[in-house]
Design a protein around this motif. Structure first.
Motif, PDB file in Angstrom:
ATOM      1  N   ARG A  24       0.776  -1.086   0.029  1.00 51.59           N
ATOM      2  CA  ARG A  24      -0.045  -0.012  -0.087  1.00 51.59           C
ATOM      3  C   ARG A  24       0.884   1.336  -0.220  1.00 51.59           C
ATOM      4  N   ALA A  25       2.205   1.183   0.304  1.00 50.64           N
ATOM      5  CA  ALA A  25       3.009   2.185   0.312  1.00 50.64           C
ATOM      6  C   ALA A  25       3.252   2.705  -1.139  1.00 50.64           C
ATOM      7  N   VAL A  26       2.896   2.225  -2.328  1.00 52.93           N
ATOM      8  CA  VAL A  26       2.999   2.506  -3.610  1.00 52.93           C
ATOM      9  C   VAL A  26       1.684   3.696  -3.758  1.00 52.93           C
ATOM     10  N   ALA A  27       0.580   3.230  -3.172  1.00 50.63           N
ATOM     11  CA  ALA A  27      -0.620   4.171  -3.409  1.00 50.63           C
ATOM     12  C   ALA A  27      -0.299   5.273  -2.541  1.00 50.63           C
ATOM     13  N   TRP A  28       0.140   5.170  -1.190  1.00 48.20           N
ATOM     14  CA  TRP A  28       0.389   6.350  -0.382  1.00 48.20           C
ATOM     15  C   TRP A  28       1.426   7.258  -1.030  1.00 48.20           C
ATOM     16  N   TRP A  29       2.524   6.938  -1.563  1.00 48.53           N
ATOM     17  CA  TRP A  29       3.571   7.869  -2.220  1.00 48.53           C
ATOM     18  C   TRP A  29       2.713   8.423  -3.462  1.00 48.53           C
ATOM     19  N   ARG A  30       2.157   7.563  -4.259  1.00 45.16           N
ATOM     20  CA  ARG A  30       1.383   8.138  -5.546  1.00 45.16           C
ATOM     21  C   ARG A  30       0.355   9.224  -5.117  1.00 45.16           C
ATOM     22  N   THR A  31      -0.178   9.032  -3.796  1.00 40.68           N
ATOM     23  CA  THR A  31      -1.394  10.085  -3.368  1.00 40.68           C
ATOM     24  C   THR A  31      -0.599  11.487  -3.129  1.00 40.68           C
ATOM     25  N   ARG A  32       0.697  11.263  -2.311  1.00 37.71           N
ATOM     26  CA  ARG A  32       1.418  12.145  -1.727  1.00 37.71           C
ATOM     27  C   ARG A  32       2.084  13.419  -2.935  1.00 37.71           C
ATOM     28  N   LEU A  33       2.517  12.509  -3.794  1.00 39.20           N
ATOM     29  CA  LEU A  33       2.801  13.255  -5.049  1.00 39.20           C
ATOM     30  C   LEU A  33       1.715  13.947  -5.796  1.00 39.20           C
ATOM     31  N   LEU A  34       0.561  13.289  -6.078  1.00 36.83           N
ATOM     32  CA  LEU A  34      -0.381  13.878  -6.585  1.00 36.83           C
ATOM     33  C   LEU A  34      -0.977  15.318  -6.012  1.00 36.83           C
ATOM     34  N   LEU A  35      -0.914  15.093  -4.752  1.00 34.88           N
ATOM     35  CA  LEU A  35      -1.408  16.170  -3.808  1.00 34.88           C
ATOM     36  C   LEU A  35      -0.316  17.294  -4.018  1.00 34.88           C
ATOM     37  N   THR A  36       0.706  16.908  -3.876  1.00 32.32           N
ATOM     38  CA  THR A  36       1.919  18.152  -3.867  1.00 32.32           C
ATOM     39  C   THR A  36       1.862  18.769  -5.185  1.00 32.32           C
ATOM     40  N   ALA A  37       1.398  17.944  -6.190  1.00 27.52           N
ATOM     41  CA  ALA A  37       1.358  18.760  -7.498  1.00 27.52           C
ATOM     42  C   ALA A  37       0.031  19.435  -7.900  1.00 27.52           C
TER      43      ALA A  37
END
Length: 171
Positions: A24-37
């Motif tokens: 689930r870390a993949v989805a967590w990192w993806r969400t953080r990157l998308l929110l940051t952008a």
């Protein structure tokens, strides 16, 4: 990397840490990157919609930031997942992180000072936690991010018990 601890263990090679993070870390990192952008892209897009004379010069960077965020969100998390590893033995905590430059860190149990478990709001959404191991190192604390909440609690408890039983100065 060769570890030389005298004649008894001369030439012993240190193997890489063996545990992966929770998937689930993949989805967590993806969400953080998308929110940051998304934040700067939304601000630039809103300003572009409101300020007609500068519309092109605001919407263009908004599109670039959004595109970069989507690309990073698609490509980086699976790559990070393949690289990030961790392991705890009776002697040390091992962490390997990075993507362009891979960094491996080892903290002997005798040098551990504190063990903390944290869960940010986005991590909580995915049921994940971070275990931070503070040492006397100038490099700073070791972090094992993206662990299942239960696994992180067990790891923190194990580290606390092993550290308590390990002689040393913890400085």
């Amino acid at each position: 990397m060769v570890v030389d601890q005298g004649d008894a263990t001369a030439g012993v090679r240190l193997r890489p840490p063996r545990h992966r993070l929770d998937r689930r870390a993949v989805a967590w990192w993806r969400t953080r990157l998308l929110l940051t952008a998304a934040a700067p892209a939304a601000v630039l897009g809103l300003l572009g919609a409101l300020i007609a004379p500068a519309r092109f010069w605001l919407l263009l960077p908004a599109a670039v930031v959004a595109g970069a965020g989507l690309a990073a969100g698609a490509l980086l998390p699976p790559w990070w997942y393949r690289v990030h590893r961790w392991e705890v033995t009776d002697d040390a905590v091992y962490v390997r992180t990075g993507f362009f430059w891979t960094e491996g860190r080892i903290a002997p149990m005798s040098r551990l000072q504190t063990v903390d478990t944290t869960r940010g709001p986005v991590q909580r959404m995915f049921g994940l936690s971070t275990v931070t191991v503070t040492t006397a190192s100038a490099k700073g604390a070791l972090q094992v991010t993206g662990l299942d909440h239960e696994s992180a609690a067990e790891l923190a408890e194990r580290l606390a018990l092993v550290t308590q039983a390990t002689p040393g100065d913890a400085t």
